[in-house]
Write an enzyme that holds these catalytic residues in place. Structure first.
Site, PDB file in Angstrom:
ATOM      1  N   GLU A   1       0.830  -1.207   0.000  1.00  0.00           N
ATOM      2  CA  GLU A   1       0.000   0.000   0.000  1.00  0.00           C
ATOM      3  C   GLU A   1       0.870   1.266   0.000  1.00  0.00           C
ATOM      4  O   GLU A   1       0.457   2.307  -0.480  1.00  0.00           O
ATOM      5  CB  GLU A   1      -0.918  -0.013   1.234  1.00  0.00           C
ATOM      6  CG  GLU A   1      -2.292   0.557   0.961  1.00  0.00           C
ATOM      7  CD  GLU A   1      -3.278   0.292   2.093  1.00  0.00           C
ATOM      8  OE1 GLU A   1      -4.387  -0.173   1.799  1.00  0.00           O
ATOM      9  OE2 GLU A   1      -2.951   0.569   3.261  1.00  0.00           O
TER      10      GLU A   1
ATOM     11  N   HIS B   1       6.957 -27.205  -1.043  1.00  0.00           N
ATOM     12  CA  HIS B   1       6.230 -28.291  -1.709  1.00  0.00           C
ATOM     13  C   HIS B   1       5.134 -27.748  -2.614  1.00  0.00           C
ATOM     14  O   HIS B   1       4.257 -28.481  -3.059  1.00  0.00           O
ATOM     15  CB  HIS B   1       5.655 -29.253  -0.660  1.00  0.00           C
ATOM     16  CG  HIS B   1       6.735 -29.883   0.181  1.00  0.00           C
ATOM     17  ND1 HIS B   1       7.125 -31.190   0.029  1.00  0.00           N
ATOM     18  CD2 HIS B   1       7.533 -29.366   1.144  1.00  0.00           C
ATOM     19  CE1 HIS B   1       8.114 -31.451   0.880  1.00  0.00           C
ATOM     20  NE2 HIS B   1       8.377 -30.362   1.569  1.00  0.00           N
TER      21      HIS B   1
ATOM     22  N   LYS C   1     -13.949   1.080  -4.054  1.00  0.00           N
ATOM     23  CA  LYS C   1     -15.001   1.540  -3.136  1.00  0.00           C
ATOM     24  C   LYS C   1     -16.067   2.326  -3.899  1.00  0.00           C
ATOM     25  O   LYS C   1     -17.263   2.137  -3.691  1.00  0.00           O
ATOM     26  CB  LYS C   1     -14.403   2.440  -2.046  1.00  0.00           C
ATOM     27  CG  LYS C   1     -13.545   1.681  -1.051  1.00  0.00           C
ATOM     28  CD  LYS C   1     -13.094   2.607   0.064  1.00  0.00           C
ATOM     29  CE  LYS C   1     -12.017   1.959   0.910  1.00  0.00           C
ATOM     30  NZ  LYS C   1     -11.365   2.882   1.819  1.00  0.00           N
TER      31      LYS C   1
HETATM   32  O1  PA5 Z   1      -3.476   1.508   5.851  1.00  0.00           O
HETATM   33  C1  PA5 Z   1      -4.585   1.994   5.707  1.00  0.00           C
HETATM   34  O2  PA5 Z   1      -4.762   3.202   5.832  1.00  0.00           O
HETATM   35  C2  PA5 Z   1      -5.792   1.132   5.407  1.00  0.00           C
HETATM   36  O3  PA5 Z   1      -5.469  -0.200   5.260  1.00  0.00           O
HETATM   37  C3  PA5 Z   1      -6.808   1.244   6.534  1.00  0.00           C
HETATM   38  O4  PA5 Z   1      -6.202   0.838   7.726  1.00  0.00           O
HETATM   39  C4  PA5 Z   1      -8.043   0.417   6.272  1.00  0.00           C
HETATM   40  O5  PA5 Z   1      -8.612   0.772   5.056  1.00  0.00           O
HETATM   41  C5  PA5 Z   1      -9.065   0.599   7.378  1.00  0.00           C
HETATM   42  O6  PA5 Z   1      -9.417   1.937   7.490  1.00  0.00           O
HETATM   43  P1  PA5 Z   1     -10.172   2.488   8.751  1.00  0.00           P
HETATM   44  O7  PA5 Z   1      -9.293   2.331   9.940  1.00  0.00           O
HETATM   45  O8  PA5 Z   1     -10.459   3.914   8.449  1.00  0.00           O
HETATM   46  O9  PA5 Z   1     -11.439   1.676   8.911  1.00  0.00           O
END
Ligand code: PA5
Length: 424
Positions: free
Chosen positions: A278, A299, A414
């Protein structure tokens, strides 16, 4: 506490030659002058975290432990991966610690959700709902079901004592709901993004409920800060790792496989994948993070690594001292012809498998191998390791001129999903 070794990686550039760039990117992290600098709160967190809130986390964890058989962590992405990684690494996959920790809010699978709801129906339950935005759909769907379940089972007043919300200090639907219902709340700092948040109440509360020593975890974090707060590449293993990744990608290696020989560290790899994927995977740049657990996956994936397309390098995440060890027994009949291992420790066998695999992948397969060795699977090491990867991630992204702290790409699915779901 961490040894980094790039001698098996065939690097065709000298790590030290990146010193100037590393010093510049180190400055971006330290004086908040780089891309996404609103989210570098984790850098100084080992020194600045709120000690009063930390004490409250421990008190709340004790209360939760006394009240329930099952503690549900309801969150997704950065709001659950770190806690799960820590809990599985330290308590194992079949840990008998009470309460049992179950994760929800990380899927729309109706089967999974229904199975968990069925599993908890006759148990004493507490819930920690975790969401920085307070609006994440997976988490909101699961939490509505959990809230209704809790209120039906315990009534509104008792539920309020059993539900804890970890969210933004002031904003968002979850904060408003928690205030209205009277849930205890913990704060996700504004300047720490989800995937860097395991060191905040996001990770600390579930980890403490799992009876893991969060003081030790924070002391590991602080040690890592002290050890890695230098731009000197010869002294900073996190930056050496960051630079090695860049060199390997320059050599055409576009996938990194994090390999562990400990099944209970599979979720550490999931957490690491989110952190690097990310943070780095944007602007059509970055290395694809993937993972494997050896010898299990030798394996399955072993064949591809040895002889398949040469797209990847491996990063071995090795543990020096296992949490437990066993001696392989002798057998009078020896029908399985395994007596050649009698008296040997199983961990020794695991380490020989590792050595043999390294030789095979490096010498015959020509697959570069980086090696990160941690001393053990303790809470202190977990804290240290998190900070190591945070620093490495920030650095490796800045070296690529990427903002390590945003995730614009995840909005696309989303948007489409909301349209299909009819969300206004
Ligand atoms: O790293 C990030 O920002 C995302 O993976 C969020 O943690 C994830 O989308 C969850 O978001 P939130 O804590 O707003 O529910």
């Amino acid at each position: 506490m961490i040894q980094f070794d790039s001698t098996h990686a065939f690097l065709n550039e000298d790590i030290a030659s990146y010193q100037k760039q590393v010093s510049e990117c180190h400055r971006y992290l330290m004086d908040k002058s780089g891309k996404g600098s609103d989210f570098v709160g984790w850098v100084e967190w080992p020194n600045t975290y709120d000690k009063e809130e930390f004490a409250r986390i421990k008190t709340c964890a004790k209360r939760m432990r006394e009240m329930c058989d099952v503690f549900i962590v309801c969150g997704i992405g950065g709001s659950y991966l770190g806690a799960r990684a820590a809990i599985e690494m330290m308590n194992g996959l079949y840990g008998q610690q009470k309460p049992e920790i179950i994760f929800m809010g990380n899927t729309f699978s109706s089967t999974y959700i229904a199975q968990v709801m069925d599993y908890i129906k006759d148990k004493e339950v507490c819930v920690n709902v975790i969401s920085k935005s307070g609006t994440t759909t997976e988490t909101s769907v699961a939490f509505r079901l959990l809230k209704q379940f809790m209120e039906t089972k315990y009534g509104a007043q008792e539920s309020a004592k059993r539900i804890v919300a970890t969210t933004d200090r002031a904003r968002g639907t979850l904060k408003a709901l928690a205030d209205e219902k009277g849930y205890e709340t913990f704060v996700i700092p504004d300047d720490i993004g989800g995937r860097y948040s395991v060191i905040t109440p996001v990770g600390l509360l579930p980890i403490a409920v799992a009876d893991i020593d969060i003081d030790a975890m924070m002391s590991g974090l602080k040690k890592a800060y002290d050890d890695m707060n230098t731009d000197d590449l010869s002294k900073n293993p996190a930056y050496q790792y960051a630079v090695s990744r860049r060199i390997l990608q320059n050599m055409g290696k576009n996938a990194e496989m994090l390999v562990s020989y400990e099944p209970s560290m599979a979720m550490v790899a999931e957490w690491w994948k989110q952190l690097f994927g990310e943070s780095e995977g944007k602007e059509e740049k970055g290395i694809l993070p993937c993972s494997a657990n050896f010898s299990t996956d030798l394996h399955s994936l072993g064949q591809f690594i040895q002889e398949g397309k040469k797209v990847l390098y491996e990063t071995l995440l090795l543990v020096k001292e296992p949490m437990y060890d066993l001696t392989f027994p002798s057998d009078e009949e020896n029908a399985d012809n395994m007596n050649y291992l009698a008296g040997k420790s199983i961990d020794w066998v695991n380490k020989m498998a590792c050595q043999g695999t390294l030789e095979a992948h490096e010498e015959t397969g020509h697959v570069p191998n980086l090696m990160i060795t941690i001393p053990d699977m303790s809470a202190e090491t977990f804290g240290y390791m998190c900070y190591f990867f945070f620093r490495a991630c920030g650095m490796t992204c800045y070296l690529l001129d990427i903002n390590p702290f945003n995730q614009p790409g995840v909005e696309v699915y989303k948007k489409n999903m909301f349209r299909l779901l009819g969300k206004k």
